[in-house]
Each structure stands twice: as C-alpha cells, then as structure tokens.
Design a protein around this motif. Structure first.
Motif, PDB file in Angstrom:
ATOM      1  N   LEU A  23       0.841  -1.197   0.000  1.00 42.60           N
ATOM      2  CA  LEU A  23       0.000   0.000   0.000  1.00 42.60           C
ATOM      3  C   LEU A  23       0.878   1.250   0.000  1.00 42.60           C
ATOM      4  O   LEU A  23       1.044   1.903   1.029  1.00 42.60           O
ATOM      5  N   PRO A  24       1.465   1.617  -1.125  1.00 40.04           N
ATOM      6  CA  PRO A  24       2.285   2.824  -1.136  1.00 40.04           C
ATOM      7  C   PRO A  24       1.422   4.037  -0.812  1.00 40.04           C
ATOM      8  O   PRO A  24       0.258   4.099  -1.183  1.00 40.04           O
ATOM      9  N   GLY A  25       2.002   4.976  -0.078  1.00 37.16           N
ATOM     10  CA  GLY A  25       1.274   6.184   0.297  1.00 37.16           C
ATOM     11  C   GLY A  25       1.922   7.409  -0.295  1.00 37.16           C
ATOM     12  O   GLY A  25       3.149   7.476  -0.452  1.00 37.16           O
ATOM     13  N   GLN A  26       1.108   8.405  -0.630  1.00 38.57           N
ATOM     14  CA  GLN A  26       1.631   9.645  -1.178  1.00 38.57           C
ATOM     15  C   GLN A  26       2.471  10.369  -0.129  1.00 38.57           C
ATOM     16  O   GLN A  26       2.088  10.460   1.032  1.00 38.57           O
ATOM     17  N   VAL A  27       3.611  10.882  -0.538  1.00 48.86           N
ATOM     18  CA  VAL A  27       4.507  11.596   0.361  1.00 48.86           C
ATOM     19  C   VAL A  27       4.103  13.068   0.404  1.00 48.86           C
ATOM     20  O   VAL A  27       3.942  13.707  -0.639  1.00 48.86           O
ATOM     21  N   VAL A  28       3.932  13.582   1.630  1.00 57.33           N
ATOM     22  CA  VAL A  28       3.612  14.994   1.843  1.00 57.33           C
ATOM     23  C   VAL A  28       4.465  15.519   2.991  1.00 57.33           C
ATOM     24  O   VAL A  28       5.019  14.748   3.774  1.00 57.33           O
ATOM     25  N   LEU A  29       4.564  16.829   3.083  1.00 53.08           N
ATOM     26  CA  LEU A  29       5.218  17.486   4.215  1.00 53.08           C
ATOM     27  C   LEU A  29       4.132  18.251   4.968  1.00 53.08           C
ATOM     28  O   LEU A  29       3.458  19.106   4.387  1.00 53.08           O
ATOM     29  N   VAL A  30       3.943  17.933   6.248  1.00 58.29           N
ATOM     30  CA  VAL A  30       2.917  18.587   7.057  1.00 58.29           C
ATOM     31  C   VAL A  30       3.591  19.643   7.922  1.00 58.29           C
ATOM     32  O   VAL A  30       4.547  19.345   8.645  1.00 58.29           O
ATOM     33  N   THR A  31       3.092  20.878   7.833  1.00 63.02           N
ATOM     34  CA  THR A  31       3.609  21.946   8.681  1.00 63.02           C
ATOM     35  C   THR A  31       2.590  22.277   9.766  1.00 63.02           C
ATOM     36  O   THR A  31       1.378  22.277   9.533  1.00 63.02           O
ATOM     37  N   VAL A  79      -1.005  22.372   7.702  1.00 65.06           N
ATOM     38  CA  VAL A  79      -0.957  22.510   6.244  1.00 65.06           C
ATOM     39  C   VAL A  79      -0.306  21.261   5.680  1.00 65.06           C
ATOM     40  O   VAL A  79       0.755  20.825   6.146  1.00 65.06           O
ATOM     41  N   ILE A  80      -0.943  20.668   4.676  1.00 64.79           N
ATOM     42  CA  ILE A  80      -0.374  19.551   3.933  1.00 64.79           C
ATOM     43  C   ILE A  80       0.268  20.143   2.684  1.00 64.79           C
ATOM     44  O   ILE A  80      -0.416  20.732   1.846  1.00 64.79           O
ATOM     45  N   ASN A  81       1.589  20.016   2.584  1.00 60.86           N
ATOM     46  CA  ASN A  81       2.349  20.531   1.453  1.00 60.86           C
ATOM     47  C   ASN A  81       2.706  19.351   0.552  1.00 60.86           C
ATOM     48  O   ASN A  81       3.283  18.371   1.021  1.00 60.86           O
ATOM     49  N   VAL A  82       2.357  19.450  -0.720  1.00 56.28           N
ATOM     50  CA  VAL A  82       2.563  18.348  -1.663  1.00 56.28           C
ATOM     51  C   VAL A  82       3.830  18.628  -2.470  1.00 56.28           C
ATOM     52  O   VAL A  82       3.851  19.540  -3.297  1.00 56.28           O
ATOM     53  N   PRO A  83       4.893  17.839  -2.234  1.00 55.15           N
ATOM     54  CA  PRO A  83       6.146  18.073  -2.950  1.00 55.15           C
ATOM     55  C   PRO A  83       6.118  17.458  -4.348  1.00 55.15           C
ATOM     56  O   PRO A  83       5.363  16.533  -4.613  1.00 55.15           O
ATOM     57  N   GLY A  84       6.973  18.001  -5.191  1.00 55.06           N
ATOM     58  CA  GLY A  84       7.189  17.396  -6.498  1.00 55.06           C
ATOM     59  C   GLY A  84       8.329  16.398  -6.416  1.00 55.06           C
ATOM     60  O   GLY A  84       8.970  16.225  -5.377  1.00 55.06           O
ATOM     61  N   VAL A  85       8.597  15.750  -7.519  1.00 52.47           N
ATOM     62  CA  VAL A  85       9.656  14.744  -7.589  1.00 52.47           C
ATOM     63  C   VAL A  85      11.006  15.348  -7.217  1.00 52.47           C
ATOM     64  O   VAL A  85      11.851  14.682  -6.609  1.00 52.47           O
ATOM     65  N   ASP A  86      11.209  16.624  -7.515  1.00 52.41           N
ATOM     66  CA  ASP A  86      12.482  17.278  -7.233  1.00 52.41           C
ATOM     67  C   ASP A  86      12.792  17.385  -5.739  1.00 52.41           C
ATOM     68  O   ASP A  86      13.932  17.630  -5.359  1.00 52.41           O
ATOM     69  N   LEU A  87      11.809  17.177  -4.871  1.00 53.49           N
ATOM     70  CA  LEU A  87      12.030  17.295  -3.425  1.00 53.49           C
ATOM     71  C   LEU A  87      12.104  15.947  -2.705  1.00 53.49           C
ATOM     72  O   LEU A  87      12.113  15.910  -1.472  1.00 53.49           O
ATOM     73  N   VAL A  88      12.149  14.839  -3.447  1.00 54.06           N
ATOM     74  CA  VAL A  88      12.142  13.517  -2.811  1.00 54.06           C
ATOM     75  C   VAL A  88      13.269  13.385  -1.787  1.00 54.06           C
ATOM     76  O   VAL A  88      13.042  12.971  -0.644  1.00 54.06           O
ATOM     77  N   ALA A  89      14.489  13.734  -2.142  1.00 55.98           N
ATOM     78  CA  ALA A  89      15.621  13.589  -1.220  1.00 55.98           C
ATOM     79  C   ALA A  89      15.404  14.426   0.038  1.00 55.98           C
ATOM     80  O   ALA A  89      15.674  13.972   1.151  1.00 55.98           O
ATOM     81  N   SER A  90      14.909  15.647  -0.115  1.00 52.57           N
ATOM     82  CA  SER A  90      14.643  16.506   1.044  1.00 52.57           C
ATOM     83  C   SER A  90      13.558  15.915   1.933  1.00 52.57           C
ATOM     84  O   SER A  90      13.645  15.990   3.159  1.00 52.57           O
ATOM     85  N   CYS A  91      12.538  15.322   1.329  1.00 48.53           N
ATOM     86  CA  CYS A  91      11.456  14.713   2.114  1.00 48.53           C
ATOM     87  C   CYS A  91      11.989  13.601   2.999  1.00 48.53           C
ATOM     88  O   CYS A  91      11.661  13.532   4.189  1.00 48.53           O
ATOM     89  N   TRP A  92      12.822  12.706   2.439  1.00 51.13           N
ATOM     90  CA  TRP A  92      13.377  11.614   3.240  1.00 51.13           C
ATOM     91  C   TRP A  92      14.270  12.157   4.323  1.00 51.13           C
ATOM     92  O   TRP A  92      14.248  11.686   5.469  1.00 51.13           O
ATOM     93  N   ALA A  93      15.095  13.148   3.994  1.00 50.33           N
ATOM     94  CA  ALA A  93      15.999  13.724   4.991  1.00 50.33           C
ATOM     95  C   ALA A  93      15.208  14.380   6.124  1.00 50.33           C
ATOM     96  O   ALA A  93      15.509  14.177   7.301  1.00 50.33           O
ATOM     97  N   LEU A  94      14.185  15.154   5.779  1.00 51.94           N
ATOM     98  CA  LEU A  94      13.359  15.806   6.798  1.00 51.94           C
ATOM     99  C   LEU A  94      12.724  14.782   7.729  1.00 51.94           C
ATOM    100  O   LEU A  94      12.630  14.997   8.934  1.00 51.94           O
ATOM    101  N   GLY A  95      12.285  13.681   7.151  1.00 50.95           N
ATOM    102  CA  GLY A  95      11.577  12.683   7.941  1.00 50.95           C
ATOM    103  C   GLY A  95      12.462  11.803   8.790  1.00 50.95           C
ATOM    104  O   GLY A  95      11.981  11.138   9.708  1.00 50.95           O
TER     105      GLY A  95
END
Length: 191
Positions: A23-31, A79-95
């Motif tokens: 069940l893959p889930g969409q990656v988001v950044l929540v502020t 706020v749910i912020n929806v990243p693009g593909v260009d932010l994948v590395a930042s999303c993993w690092a943030l998490g």
C-alpha cells in the motif's frame, strides 16, 4: 485469456515490516506551529481524502509521540504541502534526520516558508500544492493517531502554467514504498 496464478507468501501484519509496501502512500510534508509559534514540519505518507464535502475532509496518520500530533492537538491547524519529484531527497531527509530539531529542519534543508491563506502554520514555498486545514477530529489507536482536517484553503503552483509544465508536474505523484524508497506515479491517460 488465462492469467498466470502466482504463489502467495504471507508477510507480517506490522506495517513497519512491509518492504516493499503493498500500500504505497503519497509523500507529503505537514507543517504545524509549536507552542512558541515556531514552524515545525514532518514527512508523512499515510494520507487520504475521506469526504468530498462540504466540507471536504482529509486525513493523515501520525505517531502520538511526534511533535506534529501534539502541535495539531494544541493549535487545531495544519498545512499539507505536496512536494514534487524534485524534493524527494529533502522529504526523506526531513523525515529521518533526528539530529536536527523539527523546528530547524526547513532551514537545514533549504526550504522556504510562506504565509498561508487561511491558517497560521506556513506553507512550504517549494512544494507544488498546499492544503490548509482546521482540525476536525483525531482518532487514537495505541501509539498511532488518524488526524482529520476540514480543508479551508487550497493553492497550487503556477510555475510553468503557460507552457504546460505545471500540468505535467501535477500528473506525477511521489509515493513511499518502505525502506526509504520512493516511487513516482504518473497519470497514464484517460480511462
């Protein structure tokens, strides 16, 4: 036409053991905002629309021990912020970067906050879409919680709208499959 039947194997019911996840889930950044009004962010991948409304309602999963859950419970906004593909590395690092306090991670990974339209937590400027929410409810399960938010404002990235790039970016969604890996889903065309 006959289809091949493949043998099945059982896996643990503990989601942490699913690698890759069925069940893959969409990656988001929540502020959110902490008690001192500082922006905090977290990478989340269990998110879904639960009601189209009115009012429209979205839900994401979180651990009760995380600052995100505490902040939402205290402030009633996120706020749910929806990243693009260009932010994948930042999303993993943030998490996963426990060495940096959540309130310092946006600056550490060179992400910019901008004022939201209807709630106090900020949007992340580099993300392609933003869903501003007021808390509608929380449902606890052990150490996990489902956080439900009434959508009060939505904004989209206008970059490239005249040349079709925004539409192309909107058709690519980042998903989490486990083990720190991502997948990119693309719209295949009309059904």
């Amino acid at each position: 036409m006959a289809r091949d039947v493949v043998n099945k194997v059982s896996i643990e019911t503990d989601k942490h053991q699913w690698n890759p996840s069925p069940l893959p889930g969409q990656v988001v950044l929540v502020t959110t905002l902490d008690d001192d009004g500082r922006a905090s962010d977290a990478t989340k991948s269990w998110i879904s629309m639960v009601a189209f409304g009115p009012p429209p309602v979205v839900m994401f999963g979180c651990n009760l021990g995380h600052a995100t859950a505490r902040n939402v419970r205290a402030s009633g906004e996120f706020v749910i912020n929806v990243p693009g593909v260009d932010l994948v590395a930042s999303c993993w690092a943030l998490g996963s970067d426990a060495s940096v306090p959540e309130t310092d991670r946006l600056a550490r990974y060179e992400l910019t906050t901008m004022a939201s339209e209807a709630v106090r937590p900020p949007r992340i400027a580099e993300c392609r879409a933003h869903i501003e929410c007021e808390l509608d409810g929380m449902k606890d399960w052990g150490q996990e919680v489902a956080i439900f938010g009434r959508i009060v404002a939505v904004s989209l990235d206008s970059r490239g709208a005249s040349d079709g790039l925004a539409a192309e970016r909107a058709e690519r969604v980042v998903g989490a499959v486990g083990g720190g890996r991502a997948l990119v889903l693309e719209v295949a065309g009309a059904a």
